[in-house]
Scaffold this active site. Sequence first.
Site, mmCIF file in Angstrom:
data_model
loop_
_atom_site.group_PDB
_atom_site.id
_atom_site.type_symbol
_atom_site.label_atom_id
_atom_site.label_comp_id
_atom_site.label_asym_id
_atom_site.label_seq_id
_atom_site.Cartn_x
_atom_site.Cartn_y
_atom_site.Cartn_z
ATOM 1 N N SER A 137 13.947 -15.133 -9.646
ATOM 2 C CA SER A 137 15.388 -14.439 -9.124
ATOM 3 C C SER A 137 15.972 -13.736 -10.328
ATOM 4 O O SER A 137 16.958 -13.427 -10.380
ATOM 5 C CB SER A 137 16.132 -15.521 -8.676
ATOM 6 N N SER A 319 21.297 -12.764 -12.658
ATOM 7 C CA SER A 319 20.420 -13.130 -11.581
ATOM 8 C C SER A 319 20.127 -11.934 -10.691
ATOM 9 O O SER A 319 21.063 -10.995 -10.567
ATOM 10 C CB SER A 319 20.526 -14.374 -11.110
ATOM 11 N N TYR A 320 19.310 -11.950 -9.501
ATOM 12 C CA TYR A 320 19.044 -10.850 -8.792
ATOM 13 C C TYR A 320 20.314 -10.620 -8.132
ATOM 14 O O TYR A 320 20.914 -11.623 -7.181
ATOM 15 C CB TYR A 320 17.817 -11.421 -7.729
ATOM 16 N N PRO A 321 20.633 -9.203 -7.930
ATOM 17 C CA PRO A 321 21.818 -9.068 -7.359
ATOM 18 C C PRO A 321 21.856 -8.846 -5.883
ATOM 19 O O PRO A 321 22.965 -8.883 -5.287
ATOM 20 C CB PRO A 321 22.186 -7.635 -8.050
#
Length: 726
Positions: A137, A319-321
Amino acid sequence: MKLIVAEKPDQGLKLASPFSFKKKEGYVEIEPNHIFPNGALLTWAIGHLCELVPPEEYNSEWKKWSLENLPIVPTQFKHQVTKSKWKQFKVIKDLVHRKEINEIIIAGDAEREGEAIVRVILNLCKNNKPMKRLWISSLTPKAVVNGFENLLEEHQTRNIYYEALSRACADWLIGMNASRAYTLLLQKKGISDVFSTGRVQTPTLALIVKRENEIEKFKSEPFWEIIATFNMDNKVYKGKWHKDGETRLNDEKMAHKVMLFCKGKEAVIDSIEKERKEFQPPFLFNLSSLQATANRMFKYSPQKTLEIAQKLYVKGIISYPRSDSSYVTKEEAEMFPDTLKKISQLDSFKSYFPLPFESVMENKRYVNAKKVTDHYAIIPTEQVTDPAKMSAEEEKIYSLIVKRLIAAHYEKAIFDYTTINTLVDGRATFISKGKEQIQEGWRKVIYDNKKEQEADEDEQDLPSLEDGEKGIVQDVKVKEGKTQPPKRYTEGQLITLMKTAGKHLEDSELVKVLNKTQGLGTEATRAGIIDVLRNRKYIDVKKNQVFATNKGRLLIQSIGSSILASPEMTAKWEQRLNEIGEGKASSQEFMEQAKKLSLKLIEDAKNQSEGWSFEKFDLSEFKRERSKGRVKGKTKTIGTKVGKCIKCDGDIVDKGTFYGCSNYSVNNCNFTLSKKILGKTISQANAKKLLKDGKTDIIKGFKKGEKTFNAKLKYTEDKIQFLFEK
């Protein structure tokens, strides 16, 4: 040796960055290390490297748009390489078939779409080598290394590939068949344009059109309020007259009577009520809430916010949007203290430290593994970066995300709300409202810019008063106002509306499904859907307000009560797609249902078309009469005829921005009628009526200065005039 296939070039280089590597044409060679003892090769797609083939690839007859050819239902769906991306596909295919490659690592984004992008490519490459899955992530070196050390088995993510593939194929079926059906049926009504439809875009457009219709139908009414200023032993405050909870009067004369009655009279405080309210810090961001906040504060479009967040993610600092969760697991929460310690050293944030709470580990408002789906909330990574060294746009988005994390470690905000009822001469009651901040709490972090705070115009700073205290009415006045129509959605509100679309359904079970599946679209696709609606001329965005265009409203009226325009279809589909992703439902059965639905939507469109009437629409932008002659190889277009000229009996035709006489070049006839008068578009229907009967129907909403009025248009004494009904 292992081959790693990433989703995008920049992501691929980030995955290689913890290791020594050499750049090649379309891939990199990772040198031997403790994770890859024999080294590894890493290549990448360029987003959607492959696409579903067009209808004519299945059947040449399907190239022609014809009602007789519907429905278009392939027996088996096929993919092809996008023409502009063949070079990179060949790179991947050659690497896949190298003899030294004995395992392939799927390294697309850790979600359904990323899974499908890489697997479809590998299928077209005819890969038969074993696969594993990288699932992370964030793109920090630590997260990347940890991900490669803990790869998932291929079968663990196979079902979400089936889910993504089913969604794409079913959406293709619905879009292809319904779009052709409505376009062709509308052409029969003389409307020449392409009307694309979709499982998500059409119900979203329907919600926008619904608001547009509410605004159009709204009739503004005047009202009057009585505002009094009270003086209680030199303690001054204001109050608003009310009766049975209503502060507005519809009778101006009555409002002035009340005002005159209250002038100079004795006033006594009849009651004082106090209520304390506590406000918890906001949740951590998911993509929708980040997009809505950035739109409200910076007027960024949802797509722009996503693009900025994606850049920050690729740099490894957030982190992963594309996350739909506002929670983290304990593993992430354990890292917060170290991350926050680094943040506290930055000038932009040091004023918020020390934190009231050192940890949120036991706070279920933020730490709840059960509410973390594919990804946890959007948070800053341990790779803390000074926002002062970023671009202005990146600084704003990064600061929002950092502040949310800081605010989670603050106390709740507390306010006391006071309501005072003041009685004038024992008969007229006035209400006064005020609030007092008892504890600032997290608002110090989120609202350090006072412009961000929203204030209630009726709230005031009240003096210290007691029940039964007496004084006088120092001043009193009547304030006139007008009821306001519903406001158009902003792009940020539209994102929220799509996410909460379930409230527009009556079926409680479907509401639960849409709430569970996060409404219309996904975190990753909603911004794109809004762009699709704009690019296809269904909506227009002006000053961050979303308007439904003539084309969008015409399509939704045509679709009417069809399930195509309702969130209901998406609710049912998302329920089944989720079950496919969880391995609880068959993708084959789902596709059979999608094929049946395509047929039903075509039949619905045919049945509805028999009752279509578009009298209220200006159809000139869709209608074109073509001459037989050609000019420089192109068809010469002539404006639509709307009637006979009042002056010379020539033809009045649509010239685009006005209606004019076709005899202008013959006898210099100068009759014209502007298509826009005081902000209102004059439709072809009204232009025809004016030319035939000398006057139009009543047209609502002419605007002159601050005043809005309704009137007919009439042609008299060689000019256009307003005709007001008695």
